[in-house]
Write a protein that holds these residues in place. Structure first.
Motif, PDB file in Angstrom:
ATOM      1  N   ASN A  89     -11.139  -9.299  -1.607  1.00 61.87           N
ATOM      2  CA  ASN A  89     -12.131  -8.336  -1.928  1.00 61.87           C
ATOM      3  C   ASN A  89     -12.062  -7.176  -0.989  1.00 61.87           C
ATOM      4  O   ASN A  89     -12.803  -6.087  -1.271  1.00 61.87           O
ATOM      5  CB  ASN A  89     -13.469  -8.960  -1.749  1.00 61.87           C
ATOM      6  CG  ASN A  89     -14.000 -10.366  -2.557  1.00 61.87           C
ATOM      7  OD1 ASN A  89     -13.430 -10.298  -3.917  1.00 61.87           O
ATOM      8  ND2 ASN A  89     -14.798 -10.781  -2.513  1.00 61.87           N
ATOM      9  N   ARG A 122     -16.918 -13.234 -12.602  1.00 62.81           N
ATOM     10  CA  ARG A 122     -15.817 -12.409 -13.162  1.00 62.81           C
ATOM     11  C   ARG A 122     -16.161 -11.029 -12.805  1.00 62.81           C
ATOM     12  O   ARG A 122     -15.565  -9.971 -12.578  1.00 62.81           O
ATOM     13  CB  ARG A 122     -15.340 -12.740 -14.293  1.00 62.81           C
ATOM     14  CG  ARG A 122     -14.321 -11.995 -15.036  1.00 62.81           C
ATOM     15  CD  ARG A 122     -13.827 -12.466 -16.480  1.00 62.81           C
ATOM     16  NE  ARG A 122     -12.820 -11.568 -16.931  1.00 62.81           N
ATOM     17  CZ  ARG A 122     -11.480 -11.987 -16.970  1.00 62.81           C
ATOM     18  NH1 ARG A 122     -11.119 -13.122 -16.492  1.00 62.81           N
ATOM     19  NH2 ARG A 122     -10.665 -11.317 -17.637  1.00 62.81           N
ATOM     20  N   GLN A 123     -17.474 -10.919 -13.595  1.00 60.91           N
ATOM     21  CA  GLN A 123     -18.027  -9.559 -13.638  1.00 60.91           C
ATOM     22  C   GLN A 123     -18.051  -8.895 -12.024  1.00 60.91           C
ATOM     23  O   GLN A 123     -17.630  -7.591 -12.066  1.00 60.91           O
ATOM     24  CB  GLN A 123     -19.157  -9.245 -14.397  1.00 60.91           C
ATOM     25  CG  GLN A 123     -19.759  -7.889 -14.534  1.00 60.91           C
ATOM     26  CD  GLN A 123     -21.108  -8.069 -15.463  1.00 60.91           C
ATOM     27  OE1 GLN A 123     -21.456  -9.128 -15.825  1.00 60.91           O
ATOM     28  NE2 GLN A 123     -21.630  -6.689 -15.412  1.00 60.91           N
ATOM     29  N   THR A 124     -18.691  -9.557 -11.269  1.00 57.31           N
ATOM     30  CA  THR A 124     -19.086  -9.016  -9.975  1.00 57.31           C
ATOM     31  C   THR A 124     -17.542  -8.946  -9.109  1.00 57.31           C
ATOM     32  O   THR A 124     -17.343  -7.828  -8.466  1.00 57.31           O
ATOM     33  CB  THR A 124     -19.668 -10.003  -9.172  1.00 57.31           C
ATOM     34  OG1 THR A 124     -20.974 -10.367  -9.767  1.00 57.31           O
ATOM     35  CG2 THR A 124     -20.002  -9.700  -7.742  1.00 57.31           C
ATOM     36  N   MET A 125     -16.434  -9.654  -9.464  1.00 59.16           N
ATOM     37  CA  MET A 125     -15.227  -9.500  -8.935  1.00 59.16           C
ATOM     38  C   MET A 125     -14.726  -8.269  -9.426  1.00 59.16           C
ATOM     39  O   MET A 125     -13.832  -7.646  -8.525  1.00 59.16           O
ATOM     40  CB  MET A 125     -14.033 -10.950  -9.319  1.00 59.16           C
ATOM     41  CG  MET A 125     -12.947 -10.880  -8.858  1.00 59.16           C
ATOM     42  SD  MET A 125     -11.950 -12.287  -9.321  1.00 59.16           S
ATOM     43  CE  MET A 125     -11.638 -12.218 -10.883  1.00 59.16           C
ATOM     44  N   MET A 126     -14.644  -8.074 -10.718  1.00 61.17           N
ATOM     45  CA  MET A 126     -14.296  -6.694 -11.023  1.00 61.17           C
ATOM     46  C   MET A 126     -14.778  -5.376 -10.233  1.00 61.17           C
ATOM     47  O   MET A 126     -14.090  -4.668  -9.886  1.00 61.17           O
ATOM     48  CB  MET A 126     -14.344  -6.510 -12.534  1.00 61.17           C
ATOM     49  CG  MET A 126     -13.564  -7.417 -13.320  1.00 61.17           C
ATOM     50  SD  MET A 126     -11.961  -7.041 -13.197  1.00 61.17           S
ATOM     51  CE  MET A 126     -11.877  -5.572 -13.825  1.00 61.17           C
ATOM     52  N   ALA A 127     -16.202  -5.866  -9.966  1.00 54.31           N
ATOM     53  CA  ALA A 127     -16.842  -4.517  -9.213  1.00 54.31           C
ATOM     54  C   ALA A 127     -16.331  -4.349  -7.840  1.00 54.31           C
ATOM     55  O   ALA A 127     -16.346  -3.269  -7.183  1.00 54.31           O
ATOM     56  CB  ALA A 127     -18.465  -4.857  -9.220  1.00 54.31           C
ATOM     57  N   ARG A 129     -13.456  -5.831  -6.497  1.00 54.16           N
ATOM     58  CA  ARG A 129     -11.848  -5.623  -6.461  1.00 54.16           C
ATOM     59  C   ARG A 129     -11.188  -4.573  -7.415  1.00 54.16           C
ATOM     60  O   ARG A 129     -10.136  -4.095  -7.492  1.00 54.16           O
ATOM     61  CB  ARG A 129     -11.039  -6.954  -6.900  1.00 54.16           C
ATOM     62  CG  ARG A 129     -11.452  -8.429  -5.924  1.00 54.16           C
ATOM     63  CD  ARG A 129     -10.726  -9.391  -6.258  1.00 54.16           C
ATOM     64  NE  ARG A 129     -11.184 -10.374  -5.392  1.00 54.16           N
ATOM     65  CZ  ARG A 129     -10.766 -11.634  -5.377  1.00 54.16           C
ATOM     66  NH1 ARG A 129      -9.652 -11.873  -6.466  1.00 54.16           N
ATOM     67  NH2 ARG A 129     -11.021 -12.645  -4.683  1.00 54.16           N
ATOM     68  N   ARG A 130     -11.722  -4.511  -8.588  1.00 57.41           N
ATOM     69  CA  ARG A 130     -11.385  -3.397  -9.503  1.00 57.41           C
ATOM     70  C   ARG A 130     -10.043  -3.959 -10.344  1.00 57.41           C
ATOM     71  O   ARG A 130      -9.603  -3.619 -11.134  1.00 57.41           O
ATOM     72  CB  ARG A 130     -10.870  -2.183  -9.077  1.00 57.41           C
ATOM     73  CG  ARG A 130     -11.891  -1.175  -8.329  1.00 57.41           C
ATOM     74  CD  ARG A 130     -13.107  -1.024  -9.277  1.00 57.41           C
ATOM     75  NE  ARG A 130     -14.230  -0.266  -8.469  1.00 57.41           N
ATOM     76  CZ  ARG A 130     -15.440  -0.098  -9.175  1.00 57.41           C
ATOM     77  NH1 ARG A 130     -15.592  -0.490 -10.225  1.00 57.41           N
ATOM     78  NH2 ARG A 130     -16.244   0.374  -8.228  1.00 57.41           N
ATOM     79  N   ASP A 131      -9.554  -5.092 -10.118  1.00 61.46           N
ATOM     80  CA  ASP A 131      -8.673  -6.012 -10.926  1.00 61.46           C
ATOM     81  C   ASP A 131      -8.983  -7.508 -10.486  1.00 61.46           C
ATOM     82  O   ASP A 131      -9.649  -7.855  -9.885  1.00 61.46           O
ATOM     83  CB  ASP A 131      -7.139  -5.516 -10.375  1.00 61.46           C
ATOM     84  CG  ASP A 131      -6.946  -6.026  -9.073  1.00 61.46           C
ATOM     85  OD1 ASP A 131      -6.740  -7.259  -8.834  1.00 61.46           O
ATOM     86  OD2 ASP A 131      -6.471  -5.192  -8.230  1.00 61.46           O
ATOM     87  N   LEU A 132      -8.171  -8.413 -11.451  1.00 62.59           N
ATOM     88  CA  LEU A 132      -8.427  -9.751 -11.169  1.00 62.59           C
ATOM     89  C   LEU A 132      -7.570 -10.523 -10.761  1.00 62.59           C
ATOM     90  O   LEU A 132      -7.080 -11.539 -10.545  1.00 62.59           O
ATOM     91  CB  LEU A 132      -8.462 -10.122 -12.812  1.00 62.59           C
ATOM     92  CG  LEU A 132      -9.527  -9.891 -13.825  1.00 62.59           C
ATOM     93  CD1 LEU A 132      -9.468 -10.166 -15.118  1.00 62.59           C
ATOM     94  CD2 LEU A 132     -10.894 -10.011 -13.036  1.00 62.59           C
ATOM     95  N   TYR A 133      -6.409  -9.792  -9.877  1.00 62.37           N
ATOM     96  CA  TYR A 133      -5.224 -10.403  -9.255  1.00 62.37           C
ATOM     97  C   TYR A 133      -5.064 -10.524  -7.859  1.00 62.37           C
ATOM     98  O   TYR A 133      -4.042 -10.770  -7.408  1.00 62.37           O
ATOM     99  CB  TYR A 133      -3.953  -9.723 -10.047  1.00 62.37           C
ATOM    100  CG  TYR A 133      -3.825  -9.720 -11.484  1.00 62.37           C
ATOM    101  CD1 TYR A 133      -3.851 -10.650 -12.190  1.00 62.37           C
ATOM    102  CD2 TYR A 133      -4.209  -8.568 -12.166  1.00 62.37           C
ATOM    103  CE1 TYR A 133      -3.979 -10.894 -13.417  1.00 62.37           C
ATOM    104  CE2 TYR A 133      -4.266  -8.562 -13.504  1.00 62.37           C
ATOM    105  CZ  TYR A 133      -4.177  -9.645 -14.267  1.00 62.37           C
ATOM    106  OH  TYR A 133      -4.186  -9.320 -15.531  1.00 62.37           O
TER     107      TYR A 133
END
Length: 339
Positions: A89, A122-127, A129-133
Motif C-alpha cells: 500500500n 478490492r475497492q479500497t485497495m484500488m484507492a 494502490r491504484r492497481d491490483l498487483y
C-alpha cells in the motif's frame, strides 16, 4: 534436554486494532489504546502492536505509523510497532522515513512488522494502490525498503532520512505460507496470524523453521503466533464477552458492510445453524474462560505451536473488561515464570 514451552517461558505481547465500539468515536478508541498500552507496560507485556486496516468503521488504526507514535509517546519502555504495515500500500521510501523517524524519536523501541495483504476490500485497495498487483512485488519492495535502511550505494542514490543506518527490526507477518518461506530464507522473525487463519498455522510454522537460514539478524528461527484470548472471572462471562468477536466474524461470513464493534449478544437469536457452525469453526482456536481455563488452553497452544512469543488480540466491547482480561493474562504469565 528440551524443555516444553509454556506460559513463563515465552513472551506475551498485545495486538490492538484500536476498536471503535458502537456509540463511540475514533478519538475514544485512540485514547483507550494509549490507556491499554500504559497498563500493558506496567503489567510486563513485551510489545504493543497496531494493525493497518482501511475503510473499517470499527478500526481506528488505519494511519498506523501515526498511532505508533501516539502509543510510543505515551509510554517509556514497552516496544511499539506494526502488526502490520501492508507494504504494497506504500512506497518503501515512505515507510523507511516514517519508521526511521519513529526510531529516532523512540530509539530501541520500534518494530516494523510487514504484511503483503491490502488490509481492505478490492475497492479500497484500488484507492490505496491504484492497481491490483502490488502484492506480487512484495519481495522486491521488501528488498528496496531494507536497502533504504542500509544506506545508499552511491552518492546520487535516493536516501531515507531519517532511516538509513538505523536498526529497526523487520518482521514478516502472514496468514499463509508465502511470508513464512520468505522470512525463513531471509533469516527474519516471523509472525503468524493464527487468530484468523487457524488452518494454516502449523504448516506455515513448519515451512518457516525448515526454510530458515541464519542471518545477521537471527541465528535461529523466532516465531510469534497470534491468538484471540479473553479472560474473565468465570468461563461463562468470558464466553459472553466473546460474542462480540463472534458477531464480527458473522458479519464477514454474511458479506455485510463493516460496522462498529458491537456489544455482547446471543448469536443464536439472529444467526442460523449454518452460520453458527461457520463462525465457531473459524474461532475454534480462540481462548476464552476463567484464569484457570485460559492458562490451560494457552499452555496447550504454546506447546502445539512451539511459539517463542504469543501476541494476543482481545476483542471486547467494554474497555474496562478489556483491561481486566489483559491484566489476568499478564498475571498468568508472571506467575508461571516464578514456578
Amino acid at each position: 534436554m528440551t524443555t516444553t514451552k509454556k506460559l513463563g517461558n515465552v513472551k506475551l505481547s498485545i495486538l490492538d486494532l484500536a476498536p471503535i465500539v458502537e456509540g463511540s468515536t475514533a478519538s475514544d478508541a485512540l485514547r483507550n489504546s494509549l490507556d491499554l498500552a500504559q497498563h500493558a507496560e506496567k503489567w510486563g507485556y513485551t510489545r504493543y502492536w497496531v494493525a493497518e486496516h482501511h475503510s473499517m468503521p470499527g478500526i481506528a488504526s488505519s494511519a498506523t505509523s501515526l498511532v505508533i507514535g501516539h502509543i510510543a509517546g505515551g509510554t517509556s519502555t514497552i516496544r511499539v510497532g506494526s502488526g502490520g504495515i501492508m507494504l504494497p500500500n506504500h512506497a518503501p521510501l515512505v515507510i523507511a522515513e516514517q519508521f526511521g523517524t519513529l526510531e529516532s524519536l523512540y530509539p530501541g523501541r520500534i518494530d516494523l512488522g510487514l504484511g503483503r495483504a491490502p488490509g481492505s476490500d478490492r475497492q479500497t485497495m484500488m484507492a490505496l494502490r491504484r492497481d491490483l498487483y502490488g502484492g506480487e512485488n512484495f519481495p522486491a519492495m521488501l528488498e528496496e525498503l531494507r536497502g533504504f535502511f542500509r544506506g545508499p550505494e552511491s552518492e546520487k542514490a535516493v536516501r531515507a532520512v531519517p532511516g538509513e543506518g538505523l536498526e529497526v527490526p523487520i518482521w514478516l507477518l502472514g496468514s499463509s505460507d508465502f511470508s513464512a518461506r520468505l522470512a525463513g530464507e531471509l533469516g527474519l522473525p516471523f509472525g503468524f496470524a493464527s487468530h484468523f487463519s487457524p488452518d494454516f498455522t502449523l504448516p506455515a510454522l513448519d515451512i518457516y523453521r525448515s526454510s530458515f537460514k541464519p542471518s545477521a539478524y537471527l541465528d535461529k528461527p523466532y516465531a510469534m503466533v497470534g491468538v484471540n484470548a479473553i479472560a474473565a472471572d468465570t468461563d461463562e462471562h468470558a464466553e459472553w464477552l466473546g460474542t462480540t468477536l463472534e458477531q464480527q466474524f458473522l458479519n464477514l461470513i454474511r458479506g455485510g458492510v463493516p460496522r462498529k464493534i458491537q456489544p455482547p449478544a446471543d448469536l443464536e437469536g439472529f444467526a442460523n445453524p449454518y452460520e453458527l457452525t461457520a463462525v465457531r469453526n473459524q474461532l475454534r482456536t480462540a481462548i476464552k474462560g476463567s484464569p484457570q481455563t485460559v492458562e490451560a488452553k494457552l499452555n496447550a497452544f504454546i506447546e502445539q505451536t512451539d511459539a517463542d512469543e504469543v501476541i494476543i488480540n482481545c476483542a471486547i466491547y467494554d474497555h474496562q473488561e478489556r483491561l481486566k482480561s489483559y491484566e489476568l493474562i499478564a498475571q498468568l504469565g508472571l506467575s508461571s515464570s516464578k514456578e
